[in-house]
Design an enzyme around this catalytic site. Sequence first.
Site, PDB file in Angstrom:
ATOM      1  N   TYR A  92      80.237   7.789  45.530  1.00 31.67           N
ATOM      2  CA  TYR A  92      79.924   7.154  44.253  1.00 31.67           C
ATOM      3  C   TYR A  92      80.347   7.941  43.021  1.00 31.67           C
ATOM      4  CZ  TYR A  92      77.472   3.789  47.079  1.00 31.67           C
ATOM      5  OH  TYR A  92      77.190   2.811  48.002  1.00 31.67           O
ATOM      6  N   PHE A 106      64.667   2.486  47.532  1.00 36.44           N
ATOM      7  CA  PHE A 106      65.065   1.081  47.436  1.00 36.44           C
ATOM      8  C   PHE A 106      66.395   0.877  48.113  1.00 36.44           C
ATOM      9  CE2 PHE A 106      66.167   3.445  43.611  1.00 36.44           C
ATOM     10  CZ  PHE A 106      67.506   3.202  43.445  1.00 36.44           C
TER      11      PHE A 106
END
Length: 397
Positions: A123, A397
Amino acid sequence: MTDHRTRVLREDEVRAANTLFRAALHMKPAPDEEWDRTRHAYQPGRTLGVFDDALIGTARSTDSDLTVPGGAAVSSAAVTGVGVRADRTRRGVLTELMRAQFADFAERRVVVANLWASEGPIYGRFGYGVATHGRSSTVRRRQAVLRPDVPPGGEVELVDVDAARAVLAEGYARIGRRAGMMARPDHWWNYYDGALRRGDDPVAIAVHHGGRGVDGFVVYRVGRAPGGSGVLTVEDMHYDDAAAFAGLWRYLLSVDLVDEISLVYRPLDEPVDLLFTDPRAVTVTGGGDETWLRLLDVPAALAARRWAGEPLVVEVADPVLEHNAGRYLLSEDGAERTGEPAAVRLGVDALAMAYLGGWRPSALARAGRLWLAEPGIVHAADRLFAAHAAPWCGTFF
């Protein structure tokens, strides 16, 4: 150019996205009972798919907000469920997903995005940087004797799984949030409710009652380690003040048939060892990067947080979202674009690393991630980006 098509998935396509994501993690498809719970965690309109002849990549997000140094909150997107089919990797599918997400976030004026990275190299090239860290440790219960000056705490009560969502949501909303923590929206609680019901070991939920009601909670499971010793694993723990922190620990140390208490990815500055007459009752077992942050709207993000010390001009490079690039004057009065010469230059990924206070500019400079106009500026830069506590998310999450 590719023949891929990227779009928002319909409700009847979301299960296929979940199956693709699980396959990317080498997991079986969710059985019907689990999917009946999981599907409620998908916020409508937030799941993307990339297609050739079939679905070959997916990513989704959930709307939230993120607390920044100084206590303000900015709009955020919690990115998750990112996966590419194994026979379509390294063909630009992930790049298409990230670009489509960024375009959606820009249209909705989302200020930041954050995620938990399954792999470290992925990322950074999209402008994400490691912004929060966690530390894992083990507490030997019989050696962990509380100091006499530890606050007594309040009443601790067990609640069952069916009542947990309402009680924990109320408590979490009341608890003060440090930088890096996020709001837990309804779709996240839908995911959490399902997570509480999974696993071989039963879950236990204990809440702490203070003067204003629920001001702390701990979610844990007790299992057996090889050799038969009882291990209590803390899965989720939050508290508003010293009394709630102490009260929850008094409770944990009172749980029978437990030899060790395992803490996973807790805040770096959480003073568990200071509770005990013997601080060596706590052994650090690991840790590392927690959440990665992407500043989507750099001017809005810089204006939202508190800055300390003397003003500095910071120049930001962002090759992916070029509208963010430029020079910004940061001071106790806020942040604004400027044409003045830069004292500090860095990429948007490095800015994300420093933004919440998790990395000092001096450390980034030593690693070659940040440029200083002159060496003496480093102390002013460290003061400028400082936060009063180690940033931490604490929400998976």
